[in-house]
Scaffold this motif. Structure first.
Motif, PDB file in Angstrom:
ATOM      1  N   ILE A  18      42.571  32.965  22.846  1.00  6.25           N
ATOM      2  CA  ILE A  18      42.103  34.064  22.012  1.00  6.25           C
ATOM      3  C   ILE A  18      42.459  33.819  20.549  1.00  6.25           C
ATOM      4  CG2 ILE A  18      44.206  35.326  22.625  1.00  6.25           C
ATOM      5  CD1 ILE A  18      40.905  37.008  21.723  1.00  6.25           C
ATOM      6  N   SER A  19      41.561  34.195  19.658  1.00  6.15           N
ATOM      7  CA  SER A  19      41.889  34.191  18.240  1.00  6.15           C
ATOM      8  C   SER A  19      42.721  35.437  17.957  1.00  6.15           C
ATOM      9  CB  SER A  19      40.605  34.225  17.394  1.00  6.15           C
ATOM     10  OG  SER A  19      40.920  34.431  16.037  1.00  6.15           O
ATOM     11  N   LEU A  20      43.983  35.247  17.548  1.00  8.03           N
ATOM     12  CA  LEU A  20      44.870  36.390  17.325  1.00  8.03           C
ATOM     13  C   LEU A  20      44.373  37.293  16.208  1.00  8.03           C
ATOM     14  CD1 LEU A  20      48.449  34.870  17.770  1.00  8.03           C
ATOM     15  CD2 LEU A  20      47.069  36.165  19.407  1.00  8.03           C
ATOM     16  N   ASP A  21      43.505  36.789  15.364  1.00  6.74           N
ATOM     17  CA  ASP A  21      42.906  37.623  14.323  1.00  6.74           C
ATOM     18  C   ASP A  21      42.086  38.757  14.930  1.00  6.74           C
ATOM     19  OD1 ASP A  21      43.986  35.901  12.461  1.00  6.74           O
ATOM     20  OD2 ASP A  21      42.166  34.707  12.275  1.00  6.74           O
ATOM     21  N   GLN A  22      41.659  38.569  16.174  1.00  7.08           N
ATOM     22  CA  GLN A  22      40.816  39.565  16.835  1.00  7.08           C
ATOM     23  C   GLN A  22      41.605  40.485  17.769  1.00  7.08           C
ATOM     24  OE1 GLN A  22      37.747  39.706  15.774  1.00  7.08           O
ATOM     25  NE2 GLN A  22      38.117  37.875  14.529  1.00  7.08           N
ATOM     26  N   ASP A  33      29.186  37.897  17.695  1.00  7.50           N
ATOM     27  CA  ASP A  33      27.873  38.544  17.724  1.00  7.50           C
ATOM     28  C   ASP A  33      27.429  38.897  19.138  1.00  7.50           C
ATOM     29  OD1 ASP A  33      27.223  36.098  18.800  1.00  7.50           O
ATOM     30  OD2 ASP A  33      25.863  35.485  17.196  1.00  7.50           O
ATOM     31  N   GLY A  34      28.341  38.702  20.119  1.00  2.00           N
ATOM     32  CA  GLY A  34      28.031  39.050  21.497  1.00  2.00           C
ATOM     33  C   GLY A  34      27.416  37.927  22.310  1.00  2.00           C
ATOM     34  N   LYS A  35      27.082  36.813  21.663  1.00  2.00           N
ATOM     35  CA  LYS A  35      26.473  35.689  22.375  1.00  2.00           C
ATOM     36  C   LYS A  35      27.541  34.833  23.050  1.00  2.00           C
ATOM     37  CE  LYS A  35      22.470  35.391  19.277  1.00  2.00           C
ATOM     38  NZ  LYS A  35      21.721  34.527  18.320  1.00  2.00           N
ATOM     39  N   GLN A  36      27.105  34.030  24.010  1.00  2.00           N
ATOM     40  CA  GLN A  36      27.982  33.101  24.708  1.00  2.00           C
ATOM     41  C   GLN A  36      27.396  31.694  24.627  1.00  2.00           C
ATOM     42  OE1 GLN A  36      28.838  34.408  28.727  1.00  2.00           O
ATOM     43  NE2 GLN A  36      28.866  36.555  28.111  1.00  2.00           N
ATOM     44  N   GLU A  37      28.276  30.711  24.502  1.00  2.00           N
ATOM     45  CA  GLU A  37      27.855  29.317  24.474  1.00  2.00           C
ATOM     46  C   GLU A  37      28.759  28.524  25.404  1.00  2.00           C
ATOM     47  OE1 GLU A  37      25.283  28.130  23.011  1.00  2.00           O
ATOM     48  OE2 GLU A  37      24.745  29.597  21.463  1.00  2.00           O
ATOM     49  N   LEU A  38      28.204  27.496  26.050  1.00  2.00           N
ATOM     50  CA  LEU A  38      28.971  26.631  26.937  1.00  2.00           C
ATOM     51  C   LEU A  38      29.351  25.358  26.194  1.00  2.00           C
ATOM     52  CD1 LEU A  38      29.970  26.455  29.920  1.00  2.00           C
ATOM     53  CD2 LEU A  38      27.927  25.078  30.376  1.00  2.00           C
ATOM     54  N   HIS A  39      30.639  25.030  26.200  1.00  2.00           N
ATOM     55  CA  HIS A  39      31.114  23.809  25.551  1.00  2.00           C
ATOM     56  C   HIS A  39      31.473  22.786  26.616  1.00  2.00           C
ATOM     57  CE1 HIS A  39      33.172  21.093  22.832  1.00  2.00           C
ATOM     58  NE2 HIS A  39      32.818  21.853  21.810  1.00  2.00           N
ATOM     59  N   ASP A  40      31.159  21.513  26.351  1.00  2.00           N
ATOM     60  CA  ASP A  40      31.400  20.466  27.338  1.00  2.00           C
ATOM     61  C   ASP A  40      32.872  20.099  27.501  1.00  2.00           C
ATOM     62  OD1 ASP A  40      28.793  20.277  28.068  1.00  2.00           O
ATOM     63  OD2 ASP A  40      28.327  18.480  26.933  1.00  2.00           O
ATOM     64  N   VAL A  42      34.246  32.673  16.556  1.00  2.00           N
ATOM     65  CA  VAL A  42      34.658  32.643  17.963  1.00  2.00           C
ATOM     66  C   VAL A  42      35.671  33.747  18.228  1.00  2.00           C
ATOM     67  CG1 VAL A  42      35.717  31.282  19.805  1.00  2.00           C
ATOM     68  CG2 VAL A  42      34.241  30.159  18.115  1.00  2.00           C
ATOM     69  N   LEU A  43      35.338  34.604  19.164  1.00  2.00           N
ATOM     70  CA  LEU A  43      36.229  35.710  19.531  1.00  2.00           C
ATOM     71  C   LEU A  43      37.299  35.238  20.507  1.00  2.00           C
ATOM     72  CD1 LEU A  43      36.609  38.781  19.156  1.00  2.00           C
ATOM     73  CD2 LEU A  43      35.114  39.118  21.137  1.00  2.00           C
ATOM     74  N   TYR A  44      36.865  34.614  21.597  1.00  2.00           N
ATOM     75  CA  TYR A  44      37.798  34.021  22.548  1.00  2.00           C
ATOM     76  C   TYR A  44      37.075  32.966  23.370  1.00  2.00           C
ATOM     77  CZ  TYR A  44      35.822  37.332  26.021  1.00  2.00           C
ATOM     78  OH  TYR A  44      34.993  38.050  26.838  1.00  2.00           O
ATOM     79  N   ILE A  45      37.867  32.199  24.104  1.00  2.00           N
ATOM     80  CA  ILE A  45      37.344  31.107  24.926  1.00  2.00           C
ATOM     81  C   ILE A  45      37.850  31.288  26.347  1.00  2.00           C
ATOM     82  CG2 ILE A  45      37.333  28.604  25.282  1.00  2.00           C
ATOM     83  CD1 ILE A  45      37.815  28.347  22.235  1.00  2.00           C
ATOM     84  N   LYS A  46      36.947  31.161  27.295  1.00  2.00           N
ATOM     85  CA  LYS A  46      37.300  31.299  28.708  1.00  2.00           C
ATOM     86  C   LYS A  46      37.104  29.969  29.410  1.00  2.00           C
ATOM     87  CE  LYS A  46      36.197  33.950  32.903  1.00  2.00           C
ATOM     88  NZ  LYS A  46      35.325  34.991  33.484  1.00  2.00           N
ATOM     89  N   TYR A  94      34.455  22.790  31.879  1.00  2.00           N
ATOM     90  CA  TYR A  94      33.789  23.297  30.675  1.00  2.00           C
ATOM     91  C   TYR A  94      34.553  24.494  30.107  1.00  2.00           C
ATOM     92  CZ  TYR A  94      29.962  20.621  32.781  1.00  2.00           C
ATOM     93  OH  TYR A  94      29.212  19.626  33.355  1.00  2.00           O
ATOM     94  N   SER A  95      34.061  25.000  28.984  1.00  2.00           N
ATOM     95  CA  SER A  95      34.616  26.205  28.376  1.00  2.00           C
ATOM     96  C   SER A  95      33.480  27.127  27.962  1.00  2.00           C
ATOM     97  CB  SER A  95      35.451  25.865  27.135  1.00  2.00           C
ATOM     98  OG  SER A  95      36.550  25.062  27.462  1.00  2.00           O
ATOM     99  N   GLU A  96      33.694  28.419  28.128  1.00  2.00           N
ATOM    100  CA  GLU A  96      32.718  29.403  27.673  1.00  2.00           C
ATOM    101  C   GLU A  96      33.206  30.000  26.358  1.00  2.00           C
ATOM    102  OE1 GLU A  96      32.496  32.166  30.877  1.00  2.00           O
ATOM    103  OE2 GLU A  96      31.363  30.810  32.184  1.00  2.00           O
ATOM    104  N   LEU A  97      32.388  29.897  25.315  1.00  2.00           N
ATOM    105  CA  LEU A  97      32.731  30.453  24.011  1.00  2.00           C
ATOM    106  C   LEU A  97      32.122  31.846  23.897  1.00  2.00           C
ATOM    107  CD1 LEU A  97      31.906  27.363  21.716  1.00  2.00           C
ATOM    108  CD2 LEU A  97      33.968  27.803  23.068  1.00  2.00           C
ATOM    109  N   TYR A  98      32.946  32.835  23.618  1.00  2.00           N
ATOM    110  CA  TYR A  98      32.470  34.205  23.423  1.00  2.00           C
ATOM    111  C   TYR A  98      32.518  34.488  21.926  1.00  2.00           C
ATOM    112  CZ  TYR A  98      32.627  34.969  28.446  1.00  2.00           C
ATOM    113  OH  TYR A  98      32.389  34.894  29.805  1.00  2.00           O
ATOM    114  N   LEU A  99      31.351  34.782  21.351  1.00  2.00           N
ATOM    115  CA  LEU A  99      31.230  34.907  19.911  1.00  2.00           C
ATOM    116  C   LEU A  99      31.230  36.366  19.469  1.00  2.00           C
ATOM    117  CD1 LEU A  99      28.476  32.185  19.374  1.00  2.00           C
ATOM    118  CD2 LEU A  99      30.959  31.904  19.598  1.00  2.00           C
TER     119      LEU A  99
END
Length: 233
Positions: free
Chosen positions: A192-196, A162-169, A146-150, A155-160
């Motif tokens: 945001i993941s501070l590692d990134q 690999d460039g993909k996005q997933e919706l979390h409930d 997970v790169l960051y979450i919006k 809901y929450s949008e997960l930005y990965l």
């Protein structure tokens, strides 16, 4: 107003959990239900919105871990109430809010409930996966991917990576309570993941942004700039 489901096959324990839950939330309970099997619990969740699930891991021989991925993918918080303390680390890995070992008392159960009402993280998380539901299928996404979450409303949008996005409930606020300490709230809409993180960009007019290692740029809230700067030194 809390909507609560208890999945527990021992009637005596289920009633004890219900009594302690009512004692903690008092008048702030909209609904509380008890199911004595995983199947009944799943049917209830499919037909009723809930805020908190209190789940035993061993129900008449059924293994609660068989559906734990599905549970933690929901919009509600899951608290495990179980005598199987050796399963606690695995449960936290899947993203439960707390693991209350049996036997328990009012103080321990109330401690778990307070983690729901507290803002931000209360303990160091051992969570390794986020479970997302898509087309009725639950899939585990490694936290490290997970790169960051919006935030996206409830809901929450997960930005990965690999460039993909997933919706979390779950909402971003709920995920913030669960995620490891490497995740930082940099803006009202971003975790945001501070590692990134690469560096902070200061723009004219005291406007701040965060450059990620992949080249993306995210806004930084003014009230969060100093804390973020301190953590990135």
């Amino acid at each position: 107003m809390m909507r609560i489901l208890i999945i527990e096959d021992e009637a005596r324990i289920a009633k004890r959990i219900e009594r302690m839950t009512r004692n903690h939330f008092e008048q702030n309970i909209a609904a509380i239900a008890i199911c004595d099997s995983l199947q009944k619990g799943l049917v209830y969740i499919a037909n009723h919105p809930i805020d908190i699930l209190l789940l035993d891991l061993n129900l008449n021989g059924e293994n609660g871990f068989d559906i734990l991925e599905s549970m933690v993918a929901g919009s509600f918080h899951t608290i495990i109430v179980s005598a199987y303390t050796d399963k606690a680390i695995d449960a936290f890995t899947y993203g439960v809010l707390d693991f209350v070992p049996k036997p328990f008392d009012q103080a321990r159960l109330s401690m778990a409930f307070r983690r729901i009402t507290n803002s931000g993280k209360t303990t160091e998380s051992t969570m390794k996966y986020l479970a997302v539901k898509k087309a009725g299928i639950t899939r585990l996404i490694a936290i490290k991917d997970v790169l960051y979450i919006k935030g996206a409303g409830i809901y929450s949008e997960l930005y990965l990576q690999d460039g993909k996005q997933e919706l979390h409930d779950k909402s971003m606020e709920m995920l913030e309570q669960l995620l490891p300490g490497s995740f930082e709230r940099i803006h009202k809409s971003y975790l945001i993941s501070l590692d990134q993180a690469e560096k902070i960009i200061i723009r004219p007019g005291s406007s701040y942004s965060l450059l990620l290692k992949n080249g993306e740029i995210l806004p930084i809230g003014r009230s969060r700039y100093k804390e973020l700067k301190r953590k990135m030194i």
